[in-house]
Design a protein around this motif. Structure first.
Motif, mmCIF file in Angstrom:
data_model
loop_
_atom_site.group_PDB
_atom_site.id
_atom_site.type_symbol
_atom_site.label_atom_id
_atom_site.label_comp_id
_atom_site.label_asym_id
_atom_site.label_seq_id
_atom_site.Cartn_x
_atom_site.Cartn_y
_atom_site.Cartn_z
ATOM 1 N N GLN A 100 59.141 -117.686 51.971
ATOM 2 C CA GLN A 100 58.016 -117.329 51.088
ATOM 3 C C GLN A 100 56.805 -118.308 50.957
ATOM 4 O OE1 GLN A 100 60.234 -117.252 47.478
ATOM 5 N NE2 GLN A 100 60.956 -115.100 47.951
ATOM 6 N N ALA A 101 56.760 -119.496 51.240
ATOM 7 C CA ALA A 101 56.095 -120.415 51.015
ATOM 8 C C ALA A 101 55.154 -120.740 52.314
ATOM 9 C CB ALA A 101 56.501 -121.790 50.331
ATOM 10 N N CYS A 102 55.850 -120.689 53.084
ATOM 11 C CA CYS A 102 55.289 -121.127 54.741
ATOM 12 C C CYS A 102 55.787 -119.621 55.828
ATOM 13 C CB CYS A 102 55.474 -122.390 55.181
ATOM 14 S SG CYS A 102 54.875 -123.836 54.119
ATOM 15 N N PRO A 103 55.526 -118.885 55.594
ATOM 16 C CA PRO A 103 56.090 -117.700 56.433
ATOM 17 C C PRO A 103 56.095 -118.037 57.935
ATOM 18 C CG PRO A 103 54.607 -116.936 55.027
ATOM 19 C CD PRO A 103 54.231 -118.272 54.954
ATOM 20 N N ASP A 104 57.178 -117.979 58.445
ATOM 21 C CA ASP A 104 57.721 -118.083 59.925
ATOM 22 C C ASP A 104 57.441 -119.349 60.651
ATOM 23 O OD1 ASP A 104 58.356 -115.243 60.545
ATOM 24 O OD2 ASP A 104 56.323 -114.780 60.528
ATOM 25 N N ARG A 105 57.263 -120.527 59.795
ATOM 26 C CA ARG A 105 57.098 -121.734 60.353
ATOM 27 C C ARG A 105 58.413 -122.534 60.427
ATOM 28 N NH1 ARG A 105 52.865 -124.422 56.932
ATOM 29 N NH2 ARG A 105 53.380 -126.134 57.956
ATOM 30 N N PHE A 106 59.330 -122.355 59.756
ATOM 31 C CA PHE A 106 60.721 -122.937 59.351
ATOM 32 C C PHE A 106 62.068 -121.897 59.678
ATOM 33 C CE2 PHE A 106 57.564 -125.399 57.259
ATOM 34 C CZ PHE A 106 57.712 -126.636 57.327
ATOM 35 N N VAL A 107 63.125 -122.540 60.334
ATOM 36 C CA VAL A 107 64.021 -121.855 60.319
ATOM 37 C C VAL A 107 65.376 -123.024 59.623
ATOM 38 C CG1 VAL A 107 65.920 -121.167 61.829
ATOM 39 C CG2 VAL A 107 63.660 -120.434 62.431
#
Length: 392
Positions: free
Chosen positions: A216-223
């Protein structure tokens, strides 16, 4: 002079062509469940196993995907593993047949893991897939417990109406192909990280809830990957290999993690139970183990964060010596010389202000494991900026 100009022109042209070339897609681990020995649940006469049954596992992907492949593990199994008719369903509902080297009957030798052939499946981060497989032979899986549905016989599909159960299965990872590489965060720990007391199929474990916050905060940047195993310890083998033992496989190799949150140690410091209980590990022993993990991760270029140990007053095997060890470990973790890159204060997030050695009654049923509300508090206690997420 002309030769020099020509050479320079070619070099510049090559550089421009290279910079204009599209980036090659990468494979990223988007979901995990650590290999773990068969728990030997059940009895010799009625073991907990799959036998002539179709098993469905619902998996929420931690990353968007243009294609995917599964990792089928028999690394800690004791007999050859065979699965048949394995399929994957995405949002379209169309079953995609799973193969290994073009084979639909998949045989995994003892001590090995096999990657399936890539499947052309597109998905968004936090989308759910269904993996279904038929086990023709009696099979005792050796991957940590997850939520599954089990149907008798060979079935083309296992319906939602089939009751869920919490069982070991054979899928240890889902890899996805995407255009760029995100930051991969591994949560390494025991049953509280596994989420053994979360509502079945709810994705309310603290690593899963952290994944939602980051998306939600940083879309598609973390897994975020959950590598918790019930009963796991930092230093010693028990129902599973210790965190020190499985660090290379579960964090560095399979996950290719560049960040890790370690929440491990309660099972080490509590006494061993029984009529003549063995004492738990000392604080000095534990600090040695923690420092080893931080050092090894740093050698691989990964960042390491440590979580403070949560209260367990009133639980089975609680006693003052282990409580004092927990207090010493937490004070060290909050200090400046732990060797970790930061701390997550799970203790402060969960403890009862009136009785700091205990969890509030409303977030636990056994004085040790949080419920869904407790897991939410744990996820919310993590500073996203510490992980590199600056909300846009």
């Amino acid at each position: 002079m002309l030769r020099w100009i020509t050479a320079l022109s070619l070099a510049v042209g090559s550089a421009l062509s290279a910079s204009a070339a599209p980036a090659q897609p990468v494979w990223v681990t988007a979901w995990t469940a650590s290999p773990a020995p068969d728990r030997l649940d059940g009895t010799p006469q009625a073991p907990v196993q799959f036998a002539a049954q179709t098993v469905r596992q619902d998996i929420r992907l931690g990353s968007r995907a243009d294609a995917l492949r599964l990792r089928i593990s028999n690394e800690l199994g004791t007999s050859p593993l065979r699965v048949e008719d394995m399929t994957v369903r995405g949002s379209s509902g169309r079953p995609l047949p799973v193969q290994v080297d073009g084979r639909r009957v998949i045989d995994v030798p003892v001590g090995a893991a096999l990657l399936t052939d890539p499947l052309p499946l597109k998905a968004a981060a936090l989308d759910e897939i269904q993996v279904t497989a038929f086990f023709p032979q009696a099979t005792r899986p050796a991957v940590r417990r997850t939520t599954v549905r089990v149907a008798e016989g060979r079935q083309p599909r296992v319906a939602d109406s089939v009751a869920v159960s919490y069982r070991q299965n054979v899928i240890s990872a889902v890899l996805v192909q995407r255009a760029d590489r995100p930051s991969v965060i591994v949560a390494l720990g025991d049953s509280i990280t596994e989420g053994a007391t979360a509502a079945r199929g709810s994705y309310n474990q603290w690593p899963e809830r952290l994944a939602v916050r980051l998306q939600q905060a940083c879309p598609d940047r973390f897994v975020v990957l959950n590598q918790g195993i019930s009963g796991n310890k930092l230093l010693d083998h028990g129902r599973s290999h210790s965190a020190l033992s499985r660090l290379d496989r579960d964090v560095i190799a399979v996950a290719d993690a560049d960040q890790m949150i370690l929440f491990e140690g309660i099972n080490d410091i509590r006494h061993g139970g029984g009529p003549t209980p063995l004492p738990g590990r000392t604080a000095d022993d534990m600090l040695l183990g923690y420092r080893q993990i931080a050092t090894r991760l740093h050698q691989h270029g990964a960042r390491a964060f440590i979580g403070t140990l949560t209260p367990f007053g009133g639980s089975e095997r609680y006693e003052p010596l282990s409580a004092a060890t927990r207090t010493t470990i937490n004070a060290w973790a909050r200090g400046d010389d732990s060797g970790f890159d930061g701390v997550v204060d799970f203790d402060a997030a969960l403890r009862d202000p009136a009785t700091p050695e205990s969890l509030p009654a409303g977030i636990t049923r056994d004085h040790l494991h949080p419920n869904d509300e407790g897991y939410a508090r744990m996820a919310d206690a993590i500073d996203l900026t510490m992980l590199g997420c600056q909300a846009r």
